[in-house]
Design a protein around this motif. Sequence first.
Motif, mmCIF file in Angstrom:
data_model
loop_
_atom_site.group_PDB
_atom_site.id
_atom_site.type_symbol
_atom_site.label_atom_id
_atom_site.label_comp_id
_atom_site.label_asym_id
_atom_site.label_seq_id
_atom_site.Cartn_x
_atom_site.Cartn_y
_atom_site.Cartn_z
ATOM 1 N N TYR A 149 0.821 -1.211 0.000
ATOM 2 C CA TYR A 149 0.000 0.000 0.000
ATOM 3 C C TYR A 149 0.859 1.267 0.000
ATOM 4 O O TYR A 149 0.445 2.311 -0.495
ATOM 5 C CB TYR A 149 -0.946 0.003 1.205
ATOM 6 C CG TYR A 149 -1.928 -1.137 1.183
ATOM 7 C CD1 TYR A 149 -3.032 -1.118 0.321
ATOM 8 C CD2 TYR A 149 -1.753 -2.258 1.991
ATOM 9 C CE1 TYR A 149 -3.928 -2.175 0.283
ATOM 10 C CE2 TYR A 149 -2.642 -3.312 1.966
ATOM 11 C CZ TYR A 149 -3.734 -3.258 1.107
ATOM 12 O OH TYR A 149 -4.615 -4.309 1.058
ATOM 13 N N GLU A 175 1.529 2.305 -3.642
ATOM 14 C CA GLU A 175 0.348 2.124 -4.486
ATOM 15 C C GLU A 175 0.439 2.917 -5.779
ATOM 16 O O GLU A 175 0.059 2.443 -6.847
ATOM 17 C CB GLU A 175 -0.907 2.529 -3.709
ATOM 18 C CG GLU A 175 -2.197 2.214 -4.437
ATOM 19 C CD GLU A 175 -3.420 2.458 -3.573
ATOM 20 O OE1 GLU A 175 -4.533 2.383 -4.099
ATOM 21 O OE2 GLU A 175 -3.246 2.728 -2.355
ATOM 22 N N GLU A 176 0.961 4.151 -5.706
ATOM 23 C CA GLU A 176 1.070 4.971 -6.916
ATOM 24 C C GLU A 176 2.061 4.350 -7.895
ATOM 25 O O GLU A 176 1.822 4.324 -9.108
ATOM 26 C CB GLU A 176 1.527 6.389 -6.543
ATOM 27 C CG GLU A 176 1.733 7.315 -7.733
ATOM 28 C CD GLU A 176 0.465 7.555 -8.536
ATOM 29 O OE1 GLU A 176 0.586 7.957 -9.713
ATOM 30 O OE2 GLU A 176 -0.641 7.342 -8.001
ATOM 31 N N LEU A 200 2.794 1.170 -8.123
ATOM 32 C CA LEU A 200 2.164 -0.028 -8.667
ATOM 33 C C LEU A 200 1.178 0.330 -9.771
ATOM 34 O O LEU A 200 1.026 -0.413 -10.747
ATOM 35 C CB LEU A 200 1.452 -0.807 -7.562
ATOM 36 C CG LEU A 200 2.352 -1.460 -6.505
ATOM 37 C CD1 LEU A 200 1.503 -2.206 -5.482
ATOM 38 C CD2 LEU A 200 3.351 -2.392 -7.146
ATOM 39 N N ARG A 201 0.519 1.468 -9.642
ATOM 40 C CA ARG A 201 -0.389 1.900 -10.708
ATOM 41 C C ARG A 201 0.376 2.173 -11.993
ATOM 42 O O ARG A 201 -0.110 1.919 -13.089
ATOM 43 C CB ARG A 201 -1.142 3.164 -10.262
ATOM 44 C CG ARG A 201 -2.200 3.626 -11.263
ATOM 45 C CD ARG A 201 -2.857 4.908 -10.802
ATOM 46 N NE ARG A 201 -1.916 6.021 -10.807
ATOM 47 C CZ ARG A 201 -1.591 6.707 -11.913
ATOM 48 N NH1 ARG A 201 -2.129 6.379 -13.079
ATOM 49 N NH2 ARG A 201 -0.763 7.722 -11.839
ATOM 50 N N THR A 244 -3.849 -6.387 -13.874
ATOM 51 C CA THR A 244 -4.240 -5.009 -13.568
ATOM 52 C C THR A 244 -5.635 -4.967 -12.964
ATOM 53 O O THR A 244 -6.509 -5.772 -13.294
ATOM 54 C CB THR A 244 -4.228 -4.135 -14.832
ATOM 55 O OG1 THR A 244 -5.178 -4.654 -15.788
ATOM 56 C CG2 THR A 244 -2.851 -4.099 -15.460
ATOM 57 N N SER A 267 -5.939 1.016 -11.764
ATOM 58 C CA SER A 267 -5.861 1.457 -10.379
ATOM 59 C C SER A 267 -4.565 0.979 -9.732
ATOM 60 O O SER A 267 -3.847 1.752 -9.104
ATOM 61 C CB SER A 267 -7.061 0.933 -9.589
ATOM 62 O OG SER A 267 -6.895 1.142 -8.207
ATOM 63 N N HIS A 268 -4.241 -0.310 -9.909
ATOM 64 C CA HIS A 268 -3.007 -0.857 -9.390
ATOM 65 C C HIS A 268 -2.802 -2.242 -9.985
ATOM 66 O O HIS A 268 -3.618 -2.713 -10.787
ATOM 67 C CB HIS A 268 -3.011 -0.914 -7.854
ATOM 68 C CG HIS A 268 -4.091 -1.773 -7.272
ATOM 69 N ND1 HIS A 268 -5.388 -1.330 -7.105
ATOM 70 C CD2 HIS A 268 -4.077 -3.051 -6.820
ATOM 71 C CE1 HIS A 268 -6.129 -2.284 -6.576
ATOM 72 N NE2 HIS A 268 -5.353 -3.342 -6.397
ATOM 73 N N ARG A 297 -2.060 -6.423 -9.228
ATOM 74 C CA ARG A 297 -2.135 -7.485 -8.243
ATOM 75 C C ARG A 297 -1.620 -8.768 -8.892
ATOM 76 O O ARG A 297 -1.346 -8.803 -10.092
ATOM 77 C CB ARG A 297 -3.571 -7.683 -7.754
ATOM 78 C CG ARG A 297 -4.570 -7.983 -8.850
ATOM 79 C CD ARG A 297 -5.941 -8.258 -8.315
ATOM 80 N NE ARG A 297 -5.958 -9.502 -7.529
ATOM 81 C CZ ARG A 297 -7.083 -10.021 -7.016
ATOM 82 N NH1 ARG A 297 -8.235 -9.380 -7.158
ATOM 83 N NH2 ARG A 297 -7.034 -11.145 -6.352
#
Length: 379
Positions: A84, A87-88, A90-91, A109, A117-118, A120
């Motif tokens: 977290y 997060e930016e 990962l986006r 994505t 958004s991010h 996973r």
Amino acid sequence: MPQPLMELFPTSLRHVLEQLPAFVMESLEEIRIRENRPLEISYGSRFSFVREDGTLTDEFRAAYVPSKEQCRALLERVTNHSVYAVEEELRRGYVTVPGGHRIGLAGRTVLDKGLVSHLRDIAGFNVRMARARIGFGAQVLPGLLDFKSRTIRHTLIVSPPQQGKTTLIRDIARCISSGEWCHPGALDWGSRKVGIVDERSEIAASERGVPTFDLGPRCDVLDACPKAEGIMMMLRSLSPEVIVVDEIGRPEDAEALNEAIHAGVRVLATAHASDLSDVFARPVLAKLAADGVFGNYVLLSRVGGKVEHRIVSAEEAVQETSRRYSRTIGATPRDAPWGTALPVASVVTPSPALVTVKARPMPAIRSPDLTAARGNDDD
């Protein structure tokens, strides 16, 4: 490989990488780790798969295969045990770690209103080495000088990925900040104030706001800052004489660059493109070219393991792209023999009127008196 970067890898994977031959370690550029798939590296202009004992092979079936557990452990270390918190990043699909090394991520994505958004289920990593090459800029900088204003011309450095654009602008920024103009006609020039907007934390590799690469004594860095916003912040508060940005291409980047140029600041930027025709085919870059923003284009390419450059003026660039010619769609692979072309996919015929460069007088820039002492040019 720098030890702090090596320590990011899980122990078993690190043991494999530590056994790579010394000549590979010296020229290592990328490490590609894919869950349950062969371990791959890129060095110089070559790529190879890696066996468990660190030896190289062209046969992917003989290569070491990182496990799901190793990839999960690597992600934990790359994100400092908090997905977290990044997060930016990962986006955007990457995380920059200390030392300026960028780790590209591949996985599933997650969309929010049609936008990413991010990420996973991350199962692929591309670890890109960041290295300073002191003296690299000395090969190019003399061809970019504006002798009337005693500084550089507005310049765009162009190449496909992994050709040395970031390494080059880093060293040119160091030269300008240090007053090392690398030309006998500029021996009495002073240094210039350099502002770097380092959106991906690759140019300066700042840690807690302090650059870890040598950028000279007169350089300010906005780390992890979007380029367009960072350029405007620089203009408002840091009074740079030269602004350096990496990988432009968005409309807001172009607007900010125009603001900088009209404020009397020189611009050094990079962009992804295979050649000049690709520059003029990209709407944002074509608009900047049509507005006469850049006085020079530097084209980087690899011949074997050596990076070569060619400097083209704005007028020459338009003439080149206005000629009728045939070319391959896409860049030639880096490991292809020199002079080898891919099968021609189509014929591209640019219109001579596609881009018209406007004549733009260079803004006046305060220069030191020829009799003034070096270092007093900003008084």
